[in-house]
Write a protein that holds these residues in place. Structure first.
Motif, mmCIF file in Angstrom:
data_model
loop_
_atom_site.group_PDB
_atom_site.id
_atom_site.type_symbol
_atom_site.label_atom_id
_atom_site.label_comp_id
_atom_site.label_asym_id
_atom_site.label_seq_id
_atom_site.Cartn_x
_atom_site.Cartn_y
_atom_site.Cartn_z
ATOM 1 N N LEU A 40 0.828 -1.202 0.000
ATOM 2 C CA LEU A 40 0.000 0.000 0.000
ATOM 3 C C LEU A 40 0.866 1.256 0.000
ATOM 4 C CD1 LEU A 40 -2.750 -1.179 2.479
ATOM 5 C CD2 LEU A 40 -3.097 -0.627 0.067
ATOM 6 N N TYR A 41 1.944 1.237 0.770
ATOM 7 C CA TYR A 41 2.855 2.377 0.771
ATOM 8 C C TYR A 41 3.408 2.594 -0.638
ATOM 9 C CZ TYR A 41 6.561 5.641 1.596
ATOM 10 O OH TYR A 41 7.345 6.767 1.510
ATOM 11 N N ALA A 42 3.863 1.517 -1.266
ATOM 12 C CA ALA A 42 4.447 1.619 -2.606
ATOM 13 C C ALA A 42 3.445 2.184 -3.605
ATOM 14 C CB ALA A 42 4.963 0.262 -3.066
ATOM 15 N N SER A 43 2.189 1.785 -3.511
ATOM 16 C CA SER A 43 1.210 2.214 -4.510
ATOM 17 C C SER A 43 0.518 3.537 -4.181
ATOM 18 C CB SER A 43 0.163 1.118 -4.740
ATOM 19 O OG SER A 43 -0.574 0.886 -3.566
ATOM 20 N N HIS A 44 0.472 3.941 -2.913
ATOM 21 C CA HIS A 44 -0.266 5.147 -2.549
ATOM 22 C C HIS A 44 0.596 6.289 -2.008
ATOM 23 C CE1 HIS A 44 -3.601 2.249 -2.640
ATOM 24 N NE2 HIS A 44 -4.353 3.293 -2.871
ATOM 25 N N CYS A 45 1.798 5.988 -1.536
ATOM 26 C CA CYS A 45 2.572 7.004 -0.809
ATOM 27 C C CYS A 45 3.960 7.282 -1.400
ATOM 28 C CB CYS A 45 2.756 6.590 0.651
ATOM 29 S SG CYS A 45 1.243 6.063 1.473
ATOM 30 N N ALA A 46 4.580 6.257 -1.961
ATOM 31 C CA ALA A 46 5.983 6.369 -2.382
ATOM 32 C C ALA A 46 6.212 7.438 -3.446
ATOM 33 C CB ALA A 46 6.503 5.019 -2.873
ATOM 34 N N ASN A 47 5.221 7.680 -4.310
ATOM 35 C CA ASN A 47 5.406 8.695 -5.356
ATOM 36 C C ASN A 47 5.732 10.060 -4.771
ATOM 37 O OD1 ASN A 47 5.053 6.973 -7.490
ATOM 38 N ND2 ASN A 47 2.896 7.466 -7.773
ATOM 39 N N CYS A 48 5.187 10.357 -3.609
ATOM 40 C CA CYS A 48 5.458 11.654 -2.979
ATOM 41 C C CYS A 48 6.489 11.552 -1.857
ATOM 42 C CB CYS A 48 4.168 12.247 -2.420
ATOM 43 S SG CYS A 48 2.956 12.659 -3.698
ATOM 44 N N HIS A 49 6.308 10.595 -0.952
ATOM 45 C CA HIS A 49 7.163 10.500 0.233
ATOM 46 C C HIS A 49 8.457 9.726 -0.013
ATOM 47 C CE1 HIS A 49 4.424 12.431 3.045
ATOM 48 N NE2 HIS A 49 3.436 11.764 2.466
ATOM 49 N N GLY A 50 8.620 9.146 -1.210
ATOM 50 C CA GLY A 50 9.851 8.448 -1.568
ATOM 51 C C GLY A 50 9.813 6.969 -1.261
ATOM 52 N N ASP A 51 10.602 6.221 -2.025
ATOM 53 C CA ASP A 51 10.655 4.766 -1.869
ATOM 54 C C ASP A 51 11.106 4.334 -0.485
ATOM 55 O OD1 ASP A 51 9.823 4.378 -4.470
ATOM 56 O OD2 ASP A 51 11.856 4.119 -5.254
ATOM 57 N N GLY A 53 10.798 6.474 2.193
ATOM 58 C CA GLY A 53 10.164 7.387 3.143
ATOM 59 C C GLY A 53 10.941 8.666 3.387
ATOM 60 N N GLN A 54 11.868 8.990 2.500
ATOM 61 C CA GLN A 54 12.778 10.113 2.699
ATOM 62 C C GLN A 54 12.161 11.476 2.407
ATOM 63 O OE1 GLN A 54 12.907 7.918 0.186
ATOM 64 N NE2 GLN A 54 13.444 8.958 -1.715
ATOM 65 N N GLY A 55 10.976 11.539 1.802
ATOM 66 C CA GLY A 55 10.378 12.821 1.447
ATOM 67 C C GLY A 55 11.063 13.434 0.249
ATOM 68 N N LEU A 56 10.743 14.687 -0.030
ATOM 69 C CA LEU A 56 11.338 15.394 -1.163
ATOM 70 C C LEU A 56 11.786 16.777 -0.695
ATOM 71 C CD1 LEU A 56 12.026 15.447 -4.179
ATOM 72 C CD2 LEU A 56 9.707 16.270 -4.603
ATOM 73 N N GLN A 57 13.032 16.851 -0.293
ATOM 74 C CA GLN A 57 13.660 18.085 0.181
ATOM 75 C C GLN A 57 12.720 18.843 1.115
ATOM 76 O OE1 GLN A 57 15.142 19.917 -3.380
ATOM 77 N NE2 GLN A 57 16.566 18.246 -3.752
ATOM 78 N N ARG A 58 12.441 20.096 0.809
ATOM 79 C CA ARG A 58 11.559 20.901 1.671
ATOM 80 C C ARG A 58 10.136 20.992 1.122
ATOM 81 N NH1 ARG A 58 13.665 23.854 5.810
ATOM 82 N NH2 ARG A 58 15.912 23.668 6.052
ATOM 83 N N LEU A 59 9.834 20.144 0.120
ATOM 84 C CA LEU A 59 8.488 20.150 -0.454
ATOM 85 C C LEU A 59 7.552 19.140 0.212
ATOM 86 C CD1 LEU A 59 9.357 20.417 -4.248
ATOM 87 C CD2 LEU A 59 8.473 22.212 -2.742
ATOM 88 N N ILE A 60 8.043 17.922 0.391
ATOM 89 C CA ILE A 60 7.211 16.844 0.944
ATOM 90 C C ILE A 60 7.951 16.236 2.126
ATOM 91 C CG2 ILE A 60 6.135 14.619 0.480
ATOM 92 C CD1 ILE A 60 5.933 15.578 -2.477
ATOM 93 N N PRO A 61 7.279 16.159 3.261
ATOM 94 C CA PRO A 61 7.977 15.684 4.464
ATOM 95 C C PRO A 61 8.318 14.202 4.404
ATOM 96 C CG PRO A 61 5.652 15.997 4.924
ATOM 97 C CD PRO A 61 5.887 16.512 3.532
ATOM 98 N N PRO A 62 9.382 13.837 5.110
ATOM 99 C CA PRO A 62 9.717 12.418 5.216
ATOM 100 C C PRO A 62 8.760 11.722 6.179
ATOM 101 C CG PRO A 62 11.170 13.689 6.623
ATOM 102 C CD PRO A 62 10.322 14.680 5.860
ATOM 103 N N VAL A 63 8.630 10.423 6.007
ATOM 104 C CA VAL A 63 7.959 9.594 7.005
ATOM 105 C C VAL A 63 8.986 8.697 7.679
ATOM 106 C CG1 VAL A 63 5.657 9.686 5.977
ATOM 107 C CG2 VAL A 63 7.248 7.898 5.258
ATOM 108 N N ALA A 64 10.169 8.587 7.102
ATOM 109 C CA ALA A 64 11.260 7.810 7.693
ATOM 110 C C ALA A 64 11.864 8.615 8.836
ATOM 111 C CB ALA A 64 12.327 7.509 6.639
ATOM 112 N N GLY A 65 11.959 8.001 9.998
ATOM 113 C CA GLY A 65 12.535 8.681 11.151
ATOM 114 C C GLY A 65 11.838 9.982 11.483
#
Length: 146
Positions: A40-51, A53-65
């Motif tokens: 579910l993470y891979a199909s619904h979240c990874a496109n934004c939060h990263g494979d 969970g690292q997020g995308l710089q200052r645009l999208i927050p990480p979920v990892a740590g």
């Protein structure tokens, strides 16, 4: 009436083979469900939060740590169901983007997704029960009872 020993041994062997086959097929039933959170993470979240969970710089927050994952536990089910807009702070960094909701996920899918997030990439938080997730989803009228 007595059965020859070879007949008894053959029946026991057959019963054992059927039992092992049954257990193996039963294990297959749980395998997909066991990995459902990651899927579910891979199909619904990874496109934004990263494979990872690292997020995308200052645009999208990480979920990892992410401190947000631990600190906002009661809010996470509704955030996944309904989405989020407006400012938030994750690990001391401010973000202000729109996160779409996932109305298509069942309560149990949201629970599995959250449990994946709670236990991966440096997050060491307590898993949710389906009852807890459904109760929390009820706060935002988001529980589907499934």
């Amino acid at each position: 009436m007595s059965c020859p020993a070879s007949s008894i041994i053959a029946r026991v062997a057959l019963l054992a083979a059927v039992s092992v086959t049954g257990l193996l097929s039963l294990a297959g039933c749980f395998t997909e469900r066991q990995n459902e959170g990651a899927q579910l993470y891979a199909s619904h979240c990874a496109n934004c939060h990263g494979d990872q969970g690292q997020g995308l710089q200052r645009l999208i927050p990480p979920v990892a740590g992410a401190d947000f994952v631990a600190q906002r536990r009661a809010d996470l089910p509704c955030i996944i169901r309904k989405g989020l807009k407006g400012p938030l702070v994750v690990n001391g960094v401010s973000y202000n983007q729109v996160m779409p909701g996932h109305e298509d996920l069942t309560d149990s899918q949201i629970t599995n997704l959250l449990n994946f997030l709670q236990t991966h990439w440096g997050n060491k938080n307590q898993p949710y029960t389906i009852r807890e997730a459904s109760d929390l989803l009820g706060r935002c009228n988001g529980s589907d009872g499934q």
